[in-house]
Enzyme design. Structure first.
Site, mmCIF file in Angstrom:
data_model
loop_
_atom_site.group_PDB
_atom_site.id
_atom_site.type_symbol
_atom_site.label_atom_id
_atom_site.label_comp_id
_atom_site.label_asym_id
_atom_site.label_seq_id
_atom_site.Cartn_x
_atom_site.Cartn_y
_atom_site.Cartn_z
ATOM 1 N N LYS A 9 0.830 -1.215 0.000
ATOM 2 C CA LYS A 9 0.000 0.000 0.000
ATOM 3 C C LYS A 9 0.868 1.271 0.000
ATOM 4 O O LYS A 9 2.082 1.209 0.264
ATOM 5 C CB LYS A 9 -0.942 -0.043 1.208
ATOM 6 C CG LYS A 9 -1.948 -1.200 1.162
ATOM 7 C CD LYS A 9 -2.974 -1.097 2.294
ATOM 8 C CE LYS A 9 -3.977 -2.235 2.255
ATOM 9 N NZ LYS A 9 -5.046 -2.066 3.294
ATOM 10 N N TYR A 49 -12.361 -2.135 -3.904
ATOM 11 C CA TYR A 49 -12.885 -2.281 -2.543
ATOM 12 C C TYR A 49 -14.413 -2.157 -2.491
ATOM 13 O O TYR A 49 -14.963 -1.778 -1.449
ATOM 14 C CB TYR A 49 -12.237 -1.248 -1.622
ATOM 15 C CG TYR A 49 -10.838 -1.629 -1.153
ATOM 16 C CD1 TYR A 49 -10.627 -2.736 -0.328
ATOM 17 C CD2 TYR A 49 -9.734 -0.863 -1.503
ATOM 18 C CE1 TYR A 49 -9.359 -3.081 0.119
ATOM 19 C CE2 TYR A 49 -8.448 -1.192 -1.055
ATOM 20 C CZ TYR A 49 -8.273 -2.305 -0.245
ATOM 21 O OH TYR A 49 -7.016 -2.638 0.212
ATOM 22 N N ASN A 112 -2.189 0.307 6.735
ATOM 23 C CA ASN A 112 -1.671 -0.946 7.286
ATOM 24 C C ASN A 112 -0.797 -1.748 6.317
ATOM 25 O O ASN A 112 -0.747 -2.971 6.371
ATOM 26 C CB ASN A 112 -2.816 -1.785 7.863
ATOM 27 C CG ASN A 112 -3.860 -2.133 6.829
ATOM 28 O OD1 ASN A 112 -3.710 -1.796 5.659
ATOM 29 N ND2 ASN A 112 -4.903 -2.812 7.251
ATOM 30 N N HIS A 115 -2.069 -5.415 1.509
ATOM 31 C CA HIS A 115 -3.341 -6.098 1.288
ATOM 32 C C HIS A 115 -3.049 -7.515 0.821
ATOM 33 O O HIS A 115 -2.146 -7.726 0.011
ATOM 34 C CB HIS A 115 -4.160 -5.388 0.193
ATOM 35 C CG HIS A 115 -5.302 -6.222 -0.329
ATOM 36 N ND1 HIS A 115 -6.535 -6.239 0.277
ATOM 37 C CD2 HIS A 115 -5.372 -7.110 -1.365
ATOM 38 C CE1 HIS A 115 -7.320 -7.092 -0.384
ATOM 39 N NE2 HIS A 115 -6.636 -7.638 -1.380
ATOM 40 N N GLU A 126 -9.297 -10.653 -7.786
ATOM 41 C CA GLU A 126 -8.324 -9.575 -7.595
ATOM 42 C C GLU A 126 -7.130 -9.702 -8.550
ATOM 43 O O GLU A 126 -6.601 -8.696 -9.012
ATOM 44 C CB GLU A 126 -7.864 -9.562 -6.131
ATOM 45 C CG GLU A 126 -8.998 -9.165 -5.184
ATOM 46 C CD GLU A 126 -8.614 -9.186 -3.716
ATOM 47 O OE1 GLU A 126 -7.466 -9.547 -3.382
ATOM 48 O OE2 GLU A 126 -9.475 -8.825 -2.884
HETATM 49 P P1 IDP Z 1 -8.079 -6.680 5.531
HETATM 50 O O1 IDP Z 1 -7.234 -5.760 4.685
HETATM 51 O O2 IDP Z 1 -7.338 -7.164 6.738
HETATM 52 O O3 IDP Z 1 -8.690 -7.806 4.724
HETATM 53 P P2 IDP Z 1 -10.736 -5.473 5.553
HETATM 54 O O4 IDP Z 1 -11.690 -5.578 6.685
HETATM 55 O O5 IDP Z 1 -11.021 -6.231 4.303
HETATM 56 O O6 IDP Z 1 -9.275 -5.807 6.121
HETATM 57 O O7 IDP Z 1 -10.626 -3.906 5.189
HETATM 58 C C1 IDP Z 1 -9.967 -3.480 4.031
HETATM 59 C C2 IDP Z 1 -9.075 -2.313 4.392
HETATM 60 O O8 IDP Z 1 -9.897 -1.215 4.819
HETATM 61 C C3 IDP Z 1 -8.127 -2.543 5.581
HETATM 62 O O9 IDP Z 1 -6.942 -3.210 5.223
HETATM 63 C C4 IDP Z 1 -7.853 -1.119 6.042
HETATM 64 O O10 IDP Z 1 -6.927 -0.464 5.184
HETATM 65 C C5 IDP Z 1 -9.233 -0.489 5.858
HETATM 66 N N1 IDP Z 1 -10.040 -0.627 7.094
HETATM 67 C C6 IDP Z 1 -10.744 -1.687 7.511
HETATM 68 N N2 IDP Z 1 -11.359 -1.461 8.678
HETATM 69 C C7 IDP Z 1 -11.034 -0.210 9.017
HETATM 70 C C8 IDP Z 1 -11.378 0.616 10.143
HETATM 71 O O11 IDP Z 1 -12.104 0.218 11.066
HETATM 72 N N3 IDP Z 1 -10.849 1.869 10.156
HETATM 73 C C9 IDP Z 1 -10.045 2.341 9.147
HETATM 74 N N4 IDP Z 1 -9.718 1.589 8.081
HETATM 75 C C10 IDP Z 1 -10.200 0.335 8.009
HETATM 76 MG MG MG Z 2 -10.128 -7.720 3.181
#
Ligand code: IDP
Ligand code: MG
Length: 138
Positions: A9, A49, A112, A115, A126
């Site tokens: 990312k 997304y 974070n 992905h 994807e």
């Molecule tokens: P993942 O990347 O671990 O699969 P997902 O729940 O699919 O997590 O969410 C996709 C992305 O959306 C996350 O990696 C993060 O960048 C963002 N995200 C998810 N939940 C939150 C949140 O509660 N606050 C801010 N960003 C979030």
């Molecule tokens: Mg996800």
């Protein structure tokens, strides 16, 4: 053998962590069989997304994912989908296990670092989102 999609990312690309993260994929026996750097458009980030549309974090996620280039890769290996997810760790780095990429490199739950596809079905969608079959050196 499975294939899965990885995205380094914008936060991690900006901090020059591409090489470090590639090394961790390879150490985990996830072979890089396709890769490229991409500046996502707003439309691409929204579509990628789409499953999160309506979530409170969706708009911020689209902003973040378009804030700079990303490195998208296809990783191949035994159980590649779950292997990458285990290597990446929990969405929130505060919950991520020691030794995971998010423990080491993520700034926050939103920024974070990496992905990874969450299922074989997601992986197929994807991978096709970013790569044509002839771009994958399987
Ligand atoms: P993942 O990347 O671990 O699969 P997902 O729940 O699919 O997590 O969410 C996709 C992305 O959306 C996350 O990696 C993060 O960048 C963002 N995200 C998810 N939940 C939150 C949140 O509660 N606050 C801010 N960003 C979030
Ligand atoms: Mg996800």
């Amino acid at each position: 053998m499975q294939q899965t999609l990885s995205i380094i990312k914008p936060d991690a690309v900006g901090c020059q962590l591409v090489g470090a993260i590639f090394a961790r994929f390879e150490q985990a026996r996830l072979k890089i069989v396709a890769t490229k750097m991409v500046q996502l458009s707003r439309e691409q980030a929204q579509a990628f997304y789409a499953e999160h549309q309506g979530q409170p974090f969706y708009e911020g996620l689209v902003e973040f994912m378009t804030s700079g280039p990303v490195v998208v890769s296809v990783l191949q290996g035994n159980d590649a989908v779950s292997a990458q997810r285990e290597l990446i760790g929990a969405t929130d780095p505060a919950q991520a296990r020691v030794g995971t990429l998010r423990y080491d490199f993520a700034e926050s739950k939103s920024r974070n670092a990496v992905h990874g596809s969450d299922s074989l079905q997601s992986a197929q969608r994807e991978i096709a989102f970013f790569f044509t079959p002839d771009e994958i050196c399987a």
